[in-house]
Design an enzyme around this catalytic site. Sequence first.
Site, PDB file in Angstrom:
ATOM      1  N   PRO A   1       0.532   5.825   0.138  1.00  0.00           N
ATOM      2  CA  PRO A   1      -0.388   6.862   0.632  1.00  0.00           C
ATOM      3  C   PRO A   1      -1.505   7.190  -0.363  1.00  0.00           C
ATOM      4  O   PRO A   1      -2.633   7.440   0.028  1.00  0.00           O
ATOM      5  CB  PRO A   1       0.527   8.065   0.857  1.00  0.00           C
ATOM      6  CG  PRO A   1       1.882   7.476   1.095  1.00  0.00           C
ATOM      7  CD  PRO A   1       1.946   6.223   0.280  1.00  0.00           C
TER       8      PRO A   1
ATOM      9  N   THR B   1       0.815  -1.221   0.000  1.00  0.00           N
ATOM     10  CA  THR B   1       0.000   0.000   0.000  1.00  0.00           C
ATOM     11  C   THR B   1       0.849   1.273   0.000  1.00  0.00           C
ATOM     12  O   THR B   1       1.887   1.336   0.649  1.00  0.00           O
ATOM     13  CB  THR B   1      -0.912  -0.003   1.248  1.00  0.00           C
ATOM     14  OG1 THR B   1      -1.644  -1.224   1.253  1.00  0.00           O
ATOM     15  CG2 THR B   1      -1.869   1.171   1.256  1.00  0.00           C
TER      16      THR B   1
ATOM     17  N   GLU C   1      -6.017  -6.405   3.398  1.00  0.00           N
ATOM     18  CA  GLU C   1      -5.990  -7.536   2.439  1.00  0.00           C
ATOM     19  C   GLU C   1      -7.206  -7.511   1.501  1.00  0.00           C
ATOM     20  O   GLU C   1      -7.756  -8.540   1.157  1.00  0.00           O
ATOM     21  CB  GLU C   1      -5.917  -8.870   3.182  1.00  0.00           C
ATOM     22  CG  GLU C   1      -4.705  -8.933   4.069  1.00  0.00           C
ATOM     23  CD  GLU C   1      -3.924 -10.215   3.936  1.00  0.00           C
ATOM     24  OE1 GLU C   1      -4.191 -10.993   3.006  1.00  0.00           O
ATOM     25  OE2 GLU C   1      -3.042 -10.412   4.763  1.00  0.00           O
TER      26      GLU C   1
ATOM     27  N   GLY D   1     -24.284  -2.780  29.432  1.00  0.00           N
ATOM     28  CA  GLY D   1     -23.281  -1.743  29.721  1.00  0.00           C
ATOM     29  C   GLY D   1     -21.898  -2.328  29.966  1.00  0.00           C
ATOM     30  O   GLY D   1     -20.880  -1.720  29.620  1.00  0.00           O
TER      31      GLY D   1
END
Length: 384
Positions: A128, A126, A366, A343
């Site tokens: 930017p 990858t 992926e 909660g």
Amino acid sequence: MDFELTEEQQDIKNAAKEFAEGEFDLEYARKCDEEHIYPRELVRKAGKEGFIAMQFPEEYGGQGVGILEVCLVGEEFARVDSTLGLPSLASNFGSEQIWLFGTDEQKEKYLSKIASGEYISCGMYTEPDAGSDAASYKTSAEKDGDDYVINGTKTFITNAQYADVGAVAVITDKEAKKFSNMSVVWIDDLQEHEGIKISDLGRKMGINSTSTCEIAFDNCRVPQSNLVGEEGMGFLQMMQFFDTTRVPVGAMSVGMAQGAFDKALAYAKERKVFGMPVAKFEVTMFKFAEMATKIEAARNLVYKAAWKIDNETPDAALSSMAKWYAAKVGVDVCDEAIQIHGGYGYMADYDVERWYRNAKIQEIYEGTKEIEKYTIAREIIGRI
Ligand SMILES: Cc1cc2nc3c(=O)[nH]c(=O)nc-3n(C[C@H](O)[C@H](O)[C@H](O)COP(=O)(O)OP(=O)(O)OC[C@H]3O[C@@H](n4cnc5c(N)ncnc54)[C@H](O)[C@@H]3O)c2cc1C
């Protein structure tokens, strides 16, 4: 047709269960999550016990098993605790390039060290400005003497902060057409390599036991002998690589879902509201019925996709279905597990919120869920 695991597969699953239940300490998992700690020792142990890169041939330190067996281990590790399971499962990321396309010499030099947990590797794909659109990578490798000179930036790279080695996708021929201009190059001594700057991107929503980094290459020299596979075939290699890694990612989601389900069930049997256990309300019973069905469906998709790979009839659509659907089930089940805890589910002490945070990334890396759906659609409809 036989839906039973073989005796050997069952043994592997049991061994993974035993290892994870024995070695994964809940307090340590919380600490790794909170303080962004990489459990390096645990990765070493997992390697020693043979749980890393099991698909590599035995002569290169693996177990010579199939992707289905890798999935069984991934599922068990993630079921017990994904914060501690993932670092081992991802410690060989990128090295599949050498396993699938490397020379004997490259295999000899690196694979055993990676499978034993001595080396950590990473896959640097990858950028930017290009994630899903992998054909638009810009990082380049130009030839100079016997070297490639690499320039560009990779981002979101898992393990890079600790990795010894890794595979990087680079453009080796700027004149060539898209899809045939890319190659994969192997990087040694990642931490000390001149021309490489690694910056950890810090804490993130989940999987904080892993580092996610940006890597800047500035005139980084690598010998041309570090080419993995063929020059110009990098894009195809990358796609084939993801075909084998995508399904085990799905298996991890199945494990996360199963683990969250088990926690929710134990809680619902225990917690009394309006004078009776939460598990006795029909609404809750239906939730468990739906979760169990989804998990079983995801598991079967994953196992079948893995089986197809192991039987040399890989099915890209099925692999994408397995990864997309299992990741969705992981997120859905973790969400419901929080809900069933009320909660308390929202609080860190009950761990299900951590599981939810860890499960989410599976829909992004992926191949995002959108890209998985493209792959499925393309395979069944064809290119429109
Ligand atoms: C924790 C983490 C670890 C990672 N580890 C690694 C790693 O080790 N190595 C590595 O190389 N990368 C890694 N990645 C990167 C990851 O694979 C990418 O983030 C992912 O592929 C998406 O790319 P992007 O972030 O550039 O999103 P983009 O490609 O910019 O996509 C943005 C959005 O648009 C959608 N989209 C994109 N194209 C289309 C389309 N054609 N039609 C419809 N929707 C579309 C996407 O699905 C997404 O929802 C990691 C990421 C994270 C967060």
